[in-house]
Design a protein around this motif. Sequence first.
Motif, PDB file in Angstrom:
ATOM      1  N   ALA A  88      80.533  70.570  77.199  1.00  0.00           N
ATOM      2  CA  ALA A  88      81.550  69.606  76.767  1.00  0.00           C
ATOM      3  C   ALA A  88      81.744  69.638  75.258  1.00  0.00           C
ATOM      4  O   ALA A  88      82.874  69.630  74.769  1.00  0.00           O
ATOM      5  CB  ALA A  88      81.165  68.206  77.236  1.00  0.00           C
ATOM      6  N   SER A  89      80.653  69.698  74.506  1.00  0.00           N
ATOM      7  CA  SER A  89      80.794  69.699  73.043  1.00  0.00           C
ATOM      8  C   SER A  89      81.398  71.007  72.531  1.00  0.00           C
ATOM      9  O   SER A  89      82.014  71.031  71.467  1.00  0.00           O
ATOM     10  CB  SER A  89      79.459  69.409  72.359  1.00  0.00           C
ATOM     11  OG  SER A  89      78.521  70.404  72.659  1.00  0.00           O
ATOM     12  N   CYS A  94      87.021  71.298  82.046  1.00  0.00           N
ATOM     13  CA  CYS A  94      87.011  71.438  83.504  1.00  0.00           C
ATOM     14  C   CYS A  94      85.663  72.041  83.872  1.00  0.00           C
ATOM     15  O   CYS A  94      85.296  73.099  83.363  1.00  0.00           O
ATOM     16  CB  CYS A  94      88.127  72.354  83.982  1.00  0.00           C
ATOM     17  SG  CYS A  94      89.789  71.790  83.557  1.00  0.00           S
ATOM     18  N   ILE A  95      84.948  71.373  84.762  1.00  0.00           N
ATOM     19  CA  ILE A  95      83.581  71.771  85.074  1.00  0.00           C
ATOM     20  C   ILE A  95      83.467  72.121  86.552  1.00  0.00           C
ATOM     21  O   ILE A  95      83.912  71.360  87.408  1.00  0.00           O
ATOM     22  CB  ILE A  95      82.598  70.606  84.769  1.00  0.00           C
ATOM     23  CG1 ILE A  95      82.805  70.052  83.360  1.00  0.00           C
ATOM     24  CG2 ILE A  95      81.160  71.041  85.025  1.00  0.00           C
ATOM     25  CD1 ILE A  95      82.618  71.031  82.238  1.00  0.00           C
ATOM     26  N   SER A 112      79.320  61.624  88.192  1.00  0.00           N
ATOM     27  CA  SER A 112      79.723  60.606  87.215  1.00  0.00           C
ATOM     28  C   SER A 112      79.105  60.861  85.847  1.00  0.00           C
ATOM     29  O   SER A 112      79.753  60.644  84.821  1.00  0.00           O
ATOM     30  CB  SER A 112      79.396  59.199  87.713  1.00  0.00           C
ATOM     31  OG  SER A 112      78.008  58.989  87.786  1.00  0.00           O
ATOM     32  N   ILE A 113      77.869  61.329  85.799  1.00  0.00           N
ATOM     33  CA  ILE A 113      77.220  61.669  84.521  1.00  0.00           C
ATOM     34  C   ILE A 113      78.010  62.770  83.816  1.00  0.00           C
ATOM     35  O   ILE A 113      78.345  62.657  82.637  1.00  0.00           O
ATOM     36  CB  ILE A 113      75.764  62.126  84.731  1.00  0.00           C
ATOM     37  CG1 ILE A 113      74.885  60.958  85.124  1.00  0.00           C
ATOM     38  CG2 ILE A 113      75.217  62.821  83.482  1.00  0.00           C
ATOM     39  CD1 ILE A 113      73.488  61.382  85.579  1.00  0.00           C
ATOM     40  N   VAL A 118      81.955  64.690  79.591  1.00  0.00           N
ATOM     41  CA  VAL A 118      83.145  65.459  79.220  1.00  0.00           C
ATOM     42  C   VAL A 118      84.188  64.528  78.593  1.00  0.00           C
ATOM     43  O   VAL A 118      84.778  64.842  77.565  1.00  0.00           O
ATOM     44  CB  VAL A 118      83.725  66.214  80.438  1.00  0.00           C
ATOM     45  CG1 VAL A 118      85.111  66.783  80.125  1.00  0.00           C
ATOM     46  CG2 VAL A 118      82.788  67.314  80.886  1.00  0.00           C
ATOM     47  N   GLU A 119      84.398  63.370  79.208  1.00  0.00           N
ATOM     48  CA  GLU A 119      85.373  62.407  78.677  1.00  0.00           C
ATOM     49  C   GLU A 119      84.973  61.952  77.272  1.00  0.00           C
ATOM     50  O   GLU A 119      85.829  61.840  76.386  1.00  0.00           O
ATOM     51  CB  GLU A 119      85.508  61.213  79.611  1.00  0.00           C
ATOM     52  CG  GLU A 119      86.228  61.558  80.896  1.00  0.00           C
ATOM     53  CD  GLU A 119      86.186  60.458  81.951  1.00  0.00           C
ATOM     54  OE1 GLU A 119      85.424  59.475  81.792  1.00  0.00           O
ATOM     55  OE2 GLU A 119      86.918  60.587  82.941  1.00  0.00           O
TER      56      GLU A 119
END
Length: 125
Positions: A88-89, A94-95, A112-113, A118-119
């Motif tokens: 994410a960083s 998209c994962i 959810s984690i 990512v958000e």
Amino acid sequence: MVTNPLDYVEPLAKAGASGFTFHVEVAKGVEHENPVEMVLIMTVEPGFGGQKFIPEIMDKVHTLRKRYPSLDIEVDGGLGPSTINAAASAGANCIVAGSSVFGAPDPSHVISIMKKRVEESLQNN
């Protein structure tokens, strides 16, 4: 991962799919000059699930994000709660997660984690 991905676009669309990711180099008749909507970066050696995430691949993700700020960048392989921060960083938004979700006692918690991380990364960049 199929040999002739364009053969599958129409049947998948009829079945309700709204997106289709494929390797452009195996798609006969695809114009390479056309812009892409998303780029997939493999973060393991392609072939089988459960592999260890390769953190050095994040350099590619970071480079793409810097050049194309609005591009969807998908990462696939070895992603889970312990590796999602690196992806994410670096700029992945998209994962693809298999073993870390389907092998978890509570798959929805793992999802959810990863979604939250990512958000958060998107908001901070």
